[in-house]
Design a protein around this motif. Structure first.
Motif, mmCIF file in Angstrom:
data_model
loop_
_atom_site.group_PDB
_atom_site.id
_atom_site.type_symbol
_atom_site.label_atom_id
_atom_site.label_comp_id
_atom_site.label_asym_id
_atom_site.label_seq_id
_atom_site.Cartn_x
_atom_site.Cartn_y
_atom_site.Cartn_z
ATOM 1 N N ILE A 126 54.452 -72.515 -40.368
ATOM 2 C CA ILE A 126 54.099 -71.502 -41.365
ATOM 3 C C ILE A 126 55.405 -71.089 -42.018
ATOM 4 C CG2 ILE A 126 53.176 -69.209 -41.757
ATOM 5 C CD1 ILE A 126 51.465 -69.493 -39.349
ATOM 6 N N PHE A 127 55.445 -71.145 -43.339
ATOM 7 C CA PHE A 127 56.674 -70.743 -44.001
ATOM 8 C C PHE A 127 56.362 -69.993 -45.277
ATOM 9 C CE2 PHE A 127 55.675 -75.155 -44.843
ATOM 10 C CZ PHE A 127 55.673 -75.242 -46.222
ATOM 11 N N GLY A 128 57.290 -69.151 -45.685
ATOM 12 C CA GLY A 128 57.148 -68.340 -46.875
ATOM 13 C C GLY A 128 57.909 -67.045 -46.695
ATOM 14 N N GLU A 129 57.898 -66.238 -47.736
ATOM 15 C CA GLU A 129 58.599 -64.961 -47.669
ATOM 16 C C GLU A 129 57.974 -64.061 -46.606
ATOM 17 O OE1 GLU A 129 59.318 -62.920 -51.349
ATOM 18 O OE2 GLU A 129 59.458 -64.814 -52.436
ATOM 19 N N GLU A 130 58.795 -63.340 -45.893
ATOM 20 C CA GLU A 130 58.402 -62.353 -44.889
ATOM 21 C C GLU A 130 57.677 -62.941 -43.686
ATOM 22 O OE1 GLU A 130 56.779 -58.661 -46.381
ATOM 23 O OE2 GLU A 130 57.388 -59.207 -48.398
ATOM 24 N N ILE A 131 57.689 -64.246 -43.533
ATOM 25 C CA ILE A 131 57.074 -64.871 -42.367
ATOM 26 C C ILE A 131 58.027 -64.719 -41.193
ATOM 27 C CG2 ILE A 131 56.274 -67.074 -41.389
ATOM 28 C CD1 ILE A 131 54.424 -65.938 -43.547
ATOM 29 N N GLY A 132 57.464 -64.457 -40.007
ATOM 30 C CA GLY A 132 58.283 -64.287 -38.815
ATOM 31 C C GLY A 132 59.118 -65.521 -38.524
ATOM 32 N N GLN A 133 60.264 -65.322 -37.921
ATOM 33 C CA GLN A 133 61.165 -66.431 -37.629
ATOM 34 C C GLN A 133 61.037 -66.849 -36.180
ATOM 35 O OE1 GLN A 133 65.087 -65.293 -38.781
ATOM 36 N NE2 GLN A 133 64.511 -64.916 -40.902
ATOM 37 N N GLY A 134 61.459 -68.059 -35.897
ATOM 38 C CA GLY A 134 61.490 -68.532 -34.519
ATOM 39 C C GLY A 134 60.280 -69.350 -34.149
ATOM 40 N N PHE A 135 60.187 -69.625 -32.856
ATOM 41 C CA PHE A 135 59.126 -70.463 -32.322
ATOM 42 C C PHE A 135 58.186 -69.616 -31.478
ATOM 43 C CE2 PHE A 135 62.668 -73.305 -33.071
ATOM 44 C CZ PHE A 135 62.043 -74.380 -33.697
ATOM 45 N N GLN A 195 34.245 -67.496 -32.201
ATOM 46 C CA GLN A 195 34.498 -66.623 -31.049
ATOM 47 C C GLN A 195 35.788 -65.855 -31.315
ATOM 48 O OE1 GLN A 195 35.037 -69.991 -28.259
ATOM 49 N NE2 GLN A 195 36.932 -69.001 -27.646
ATOM 50 N N PRO A 196 36.053 -64.800 -30.545
ATOM 51 C CA PRO A 196 37.311 -64.057 -30.732
ATOM 52 C C PRO A 196 38.513 -64.864 -30.221
ATOM 53 C CG PRO A 196 35.689 -62.729 -29.527
ATOM 54 C CD PRO A 196 35.149 -64.124 -29.610
ATOM 55 N N PHE A 197 39.633 -64.752 -30.912
ATOM 56 C CA PHE A 197 40.892 -65.358 -30.482
ATOM 57 C C PHE A 197 41.987 -64.311 -30.554
ATOM 58 C CE2 PHE A 197 38.476 -69.095 -31.596
ATOM 59 C CZ PHE A 197 38.804 -69.971 -30.572
ATOM 60 N N ASP A 198 42.857 -64.298 -29.547
ATOM 61 C CA ASP A 198 43.987 -63.380 -29.550
ATOM 62 C C ASP A 198 44.907 -63.703 -30.712
ATOM 63 O OD1 ASP A 198 43.108 -62.128 -27.230
ATOM 64 O OD2 ASP A 198 44.239 -63.484 -25.927
ATOM 65 N N LYS A 199 45.399 -62.648 -31.369
ATOM 66 C CA LYS A 199 46.353 -62.844 -32.455
ATOM 67 C C LYS A 199 47.749 -63.036 -31.876
ATOM 68 C CE LYS A 199 45.681 -59.107 -34.678
ATOM 69 N NZ LYS A 199 45.875 -58.101 -35.693
ATOM 70 N N ILE A 200 48.647 -63.562 -32.696
ATOM 71 C CA ILE A 200 50.038 -63.776 -32.313
ATOM 72 C C ILE A 200 50.885 -62.795 -33.113
ATOM 73 C CG2 ILE A 200 51.928 -65.435 -32.183
ATOM 74 C CD1 ILE A 200 49.713 -67.633 -32.332
ATOM 75 N N ASP A 201 51.515 -61.864 -32.447
ATOM 76 C CA ASP A 201 52.319 -60.851 -33.124
ATOM 77 C C ASP A 201 53.557 -61.469 -33.762
ATOM 78 O OD1 ASP A 201 50.603 -58.779 -32.444
ATOM 79 O OD2 ASP A 201 51.636 -58.390 -30.541
ATOM 80 N N GLY A 202 53.857 -61.008 -34.962
ATOM 81 C CA GLY A 202 55.124 -61.344 -35.592
ATOM 82 C C GLY A 202 55.163 -62.598 -36.443
ATOM 83 N N ILE A 203 54.053 -63.337 -36.577
ATOM 84 C CA ILE A 203 54.164 -64.555 -37.397
ATOM 85 C C ILE A 203 53.903 -64.295 -38.870
ATOM 86 C CG2 ILE A 203 53.717 -66.150 -35.510
ATOM 87 C CD1 ILE A 203 50.920 -66.597 -36.644
ATOM 88 N N VAL A 204 53.115 -63.270 -39.190
ATOM 89 C CA VAL A 204 52.908 -62.888 -40.591
ATOM 90 C C VAL A 204 52.991 -61.373 -40.686
ATOM 91 C CG1 VAL A 204 51.472 -64.880 -41.219
ATOM 92 C CG2 VAL A 204 50.377 -62.830 -40.354
ATOM 93 N N PRO A 205 53.421 -60.854 -41.831
ATOM 94 C CA PRO A 205 53.438 -59.401 -41.976
ATOM 95 C C PRO A 205 52.014 -58.864 -42.078
ATOM 96 C CG PRO A 205 54.059 -60.450 -44.038
ATOM 97 C CD PRO A 205 53.930 -61.539 -43.009
ATOM 98 N N THR A 206 51.807 -57.660 -41.599
ATOM 99 C CA THR A 206 50.494 -57.046 -41.689
ATOM 100 C C THR A 206 50.239 -56.632 -43.123
ATOM 101 O OG1 THR A 206 50.665 -56.256 -39.432
ATOM 102 C CG2 THR A 206 49.036 -55.173 -40.816
ATOM 103 N N GLY A 207 49.095 -57.048 -43.663
ATOM 104 C CA GLY A 207 48.734 -56.713 -45.034
ATOM 105 C C GLY A 207 48.289 -55.271 -45.140
ATOM 106 N N ASN A 208 48.286 -54.778 -46.341
ATOM 107 C CA ASN A 208 47.832 -53.425 -46.601
ATOM 108 C C ASN A 208 46.885 -53.497 -47.788
ATOM 109 O OD1 ASN A 208 47.507 -50.714 -46.703
ATOM 110 N ND2 ASN A 208 49.535 -50.252 -47.506
ATOM 111 N N PRO A 209 45.585 -53.766 -47.532
ATOM 112 C CA PRO A 209 44.673 -53.970 -48.654
ATOM 113 C C PRO A 209 44.359 -52.673 -49.376
ATOM 114 C CG PRO A 209 43.441 -53.908 -46.618
ATOM 115 C CD PRO A 209 44.903 -53.827 -46.253
#
Length: 187
Positions: free
Chosen positions: A24-33, A80-94
């Motif tokens: 995943i790449f782009g502006e404000e995307i979390g860094q690392g693995f 089904q529900p899946f756990d999210k991964i913190d820090g890979i994308v910024p949280t949106g504010n709709p």
């Protein structure tokens, strides 16, 4: 890119496997693995390396945190529900009302009834739901559903011939949760 097997096949290539990298790449995307490197000696019954991050966790994270889709809709879409991964994308504010109370999830032909179109929608709070078929000018021609529904995700099965409709291009409109959604449909 889909995963690959560890061992070569008969044509000196590799076959589709279960585990693979996802970028995943782009502006404000979390860094690392995220996740760990696979242990090539610890494999499943098919000889594929085990993985610790399900690609659907990434999809759930992007849907909910980046695209502001309610978790109920994401869970329904992914099955089904899946756990999210913190820090890979910024949280949106709709903006207020965006993806808030209802969502029209689109349509597809029923896998086991070829003449039936499944229209999918989700509502976050109980209330009236109206689904109408309209001509291309936006004039209602049939009311498909007009009733009170509990919060949840739904599939409305629509069979055009039962409504005496000619094949062609139409619109359908969902009114739910104080919102209106319109989608094109051809049958």
């Amino acid at each position: 890119e889909f995963g690959r097997t560890i061992f070569e096949n008969g044509s000196e290539g590799t076959d589709h496997g279960t585990g693979g990298p996802m970028l995943i790449f782009g502006e404000e995307i979390g860094q690392g693995f995220h996740g760990t490197h696979p242990n090539l000696r610890d494999v499943d019954q098919y000889g594929d390396p085990l993985f610790d991050v399900d690609f659907r966790q990434v999809y759930a994270t992007v849907l909910q945190d980046w695209l502001c889709v309610p978790s109920e809709v994401s869970d329904f879409t992914l099955g089904q529900p899946f756990d999210k991964i913190d820090g890979i994308v910024p949280t949106g504010n709709p903006p207020v009302g965006a993806n808030d109370n209802a969502a029209l999830l689109g349509h597809n032909t029923s896998p086991d009834k070829p003449k039936v179109i499944q229209i999918k929608f989700s509502i976050r709070q109980r209330g009236p739901v109206r689904l109408q078929l309209m001509d291309k000018a936006g004039q209602p021609i049939r009311t498909l559903l007009n009733e009170f529904r509990e919060a949840g995700s739904y599939i409305f099965e629509f069979e055009p011939r039962k409504y005496y409709l000619q094949a062609g291009s139409y619109l359908y409109r969902l009114d739910a949760g104080g919102q209106r959604f319109v989608q094109n449909i051809v049958f």
